[in-house]
Design an enzyme around this catalytic site. Structure first.
Site, PDB file in Angstrom:
ATOM      1  N   SER A 102       0.830  -1.208   0.000  1.00 44.73           N
ATOM      2  CA  SER A 102       0.000   0.000   0.000  1.00 44.73           C
ATOM      3  C   SER A 102       0.869   1.265   0.000  1.00 44.73           C
ATOM      4  CB  SER A 102      -0.964  -0.043   1.182  1.00 44.73           C
ATOM      5  OG  SER A 102      -1.898   0.976   1.060  1.00 44.73           O
ATOM      6  N   LYS A 141      -3.226  -8.212   0.460  1.00 41.75           N
ATOM      7  CA  LYS A 141      -4.653  -7.937   0.662  1.00 41.75           C
ATOM      8  C   LYS A 141      -5.433  -9.103   0.066  1.00 41.75           C
ATOM      9  CE  LYS A 141      -4.276  -2.959   0.997  1.00 41.75           C
ATOM     10  NZ  LYS A 141      -4.519  -1.620   0.407  1.00 41.75           N
TER      11      LYS A 141
END
Ligand code: ZN
Length: 462
Positions: A106, A116
């Site tokens: 991220s 994720k």
């Protein structure tokens, strides 16, 4: 492959997996997490999984390990390749996969990376993630002979984004991809949109040479603001490192924070779906709740955390939700996941579809004064009990209303203040908002007083 792998518990977080590459997160860990998640899919009757990765230097190597682990459970692994996180979420829908895993750190520093996860298009978080650690530790994996298939989806993804653009007046737009994973998709997207588009930091570079890829920190928007001013742009748009969070500035270089952006985006959604529920997290301004109600919508406050917001959207049928952190979720005409590129397309549709500028729309909202996010040290053992104590003291107090959806949000004539326990760190997080400076000072003083009553040193708030 070894049969068991003990995963550093600190990397198994509430909403994702994240660690320092080669230290708390190794290729062996990622391979084991692939086998664990693959086993969850196979045991649930699934046969396919999609995998993508972001632009970090460690990502290709971790992707290889992940694909290895997933295929070892017998799954067909669709390799989507390099791109933003929402492109991987899109791929799960587009390819009809049973789950998806994205190698991404991220907006974190270059030495971080993580994963994720989505299962059948739904969030996979909290206890689900803890379970992967236990499966890895005990080696409780399914075995099978899977295979991999390359499935580049960038063109299909950009086609899908462009499909929902509704053009009006042509716009000049500055874009800052922050050298993050959205760079290539952004180049394709901007060529397909009308108007003039100026791109900066659009080359994917995991060392993030220009600035930290986090558009919620205002200093990271400085370069974008300069381009907006120099090129007389109508607005500027920035993405975080993996393209699931958006930052926006108007023609005057002023930031539209997550709640303000949500108000702008809601206009079009509520015109098409009168009375719809629009969700913002507990940190959002009162302006959000007032404006949504004024436009005939139903504003709804959610706990902070993107998995929680997605779940609440599914429960309430809300077509749009957002967080102060820049996650925007469209279920109206889209899939309901957080996609900053899609949010940008919808924002450009709104701005190009009216005579007002984005700056006009920002000015039309009541101005508030507020604190940034206040971070107060508090031990893990105490952080939730402090919130309980504050709630008990104020629940029956005169002149205030207390909402306890996530921590305490205390509203009085002066405005509101929020105190909540961080899900991930040994801190309490506060925020105060008022219509004027004097009111803000009183709210900060009250927050300070409540912390002291619970024996917490607020460290110079008031
Ligand atoms: Zn992100």
């Amino acid at each position: 492959m070894t049969d068991t792998q003990s995963i550093d518990p600190t990397i198994l977080r509430e909403y994702d997996i994240r660690g320092i590459v080669g230290k708390s997160l190794t290729s062996e860990d990622v391979r084991a997490l692939g086998r664990a998640f693959g086993s969850v899919i196979v045991r649930g009757g699934g046969t396919t999984v999609a995998v993508g990765y972001d632009g970090r230097t460690s990502s290709p190597q971790l992707e290889t390990a992940l694909v290895d682990g997933l295929a070892a459970t017998g799954l067909i692994v669709y390799r989507v390749g390099l791109g933003p996180t929402p492109m991987l979420y899109f791929a799960v829908h587009h390819l009809g996969a049973d789950g998806g895993m994205m190698i991404t750190g991220s907006h974190n520093p270059p030495d971080y990376n993580g994963i994720k996860i989505t299962l059948k298009g739904r969030p996979f978080f909290g206890e689900d993630i803890q379970r992967l650690g236990r499966l890895a530790a005990t080696g409780d994996f399914v075995s099978g002979a899977g295979r991999t298939e390359d499935h580049p989806v960038a063109e299909a993804y950009v086609d899908r984004l462009v499909r929902d653009f509704e053009g009006g007046k042509p716009l000049t737009v500055a874009w800052d991809a922050g050298n993050g994973a959205a760079g290539e998709a952004l180049q394709m997207l901007s060529k397909r949109l009308p108007g003039r588009h100026i791109l900066i930091n659009e080359v994917i570079d995991g060392s993030f040479p220009a600035h930290h890829p986090d558009p919620t920190v205002e200093k990271n928007l400085l370069q974008l603001k300069q381009v907006v001013a120099k090129e007389s742009c109508d607005l500027g748009i920035a993405f975080d490192g993996d393209g699931d969070r958006i930052g926006v500035v108007d023609a005057l270089g002023r930031v539209l924070w997550g709640d303000q952006l949500l108000v702008v985006l809601s206009k079009a959604v509520l015109a098409a779906l009168p009375g719809a529920t629009i969700i913002a997290d507990v940190k959002a301004s009162r302006v959000f709740f007032d404006e949504i109600a004024r436009m005939g919508g139903r504003p709804l406050m959610s706990r902070t955390g993107h998995s929680l917001i997605k779940t609440l959207m599914a429960e309430t049928g809300a077509p749009l939700a957002g967080e102060m952190s820049g996650h925007v979720f469209f279920a109206d005409r889209y899939y309901g996941f957080d996609d900053a590129l899609y949010a940008a397309v919808r924002l450009l549709s709104v701005v190009s579809g009216t005579n007002a500028s984005l700056a006009d729309m920002r000015d039309a909202m009541p101005a508030m004064v507020n604190t940034p996010e206040l971070r107060i040290d508090c031990s893990e053992e105490r952080k939730f009990s402090v919130i309980d104590e504050v709630r008990k003291r104020l629940k029956s107090a005169n002149g205030v209303t207390v909402q306890d959806i996530d921590g305490v949000r205390v509203t009085s004539d002066d405005g509101w203040w929020l105190l909540r326990a961080s899900n991930t760190q040994a801190i309490l997080v506060g925020r105060c908002e008022s219509a004027d400076e004097a009111g803000l000072r009183r709210l900060i003083a009250e927050l300070d007083r409540q912390l002291r009553l619970s024996g917490i040193d607020p460290g110079g708030l008031a």
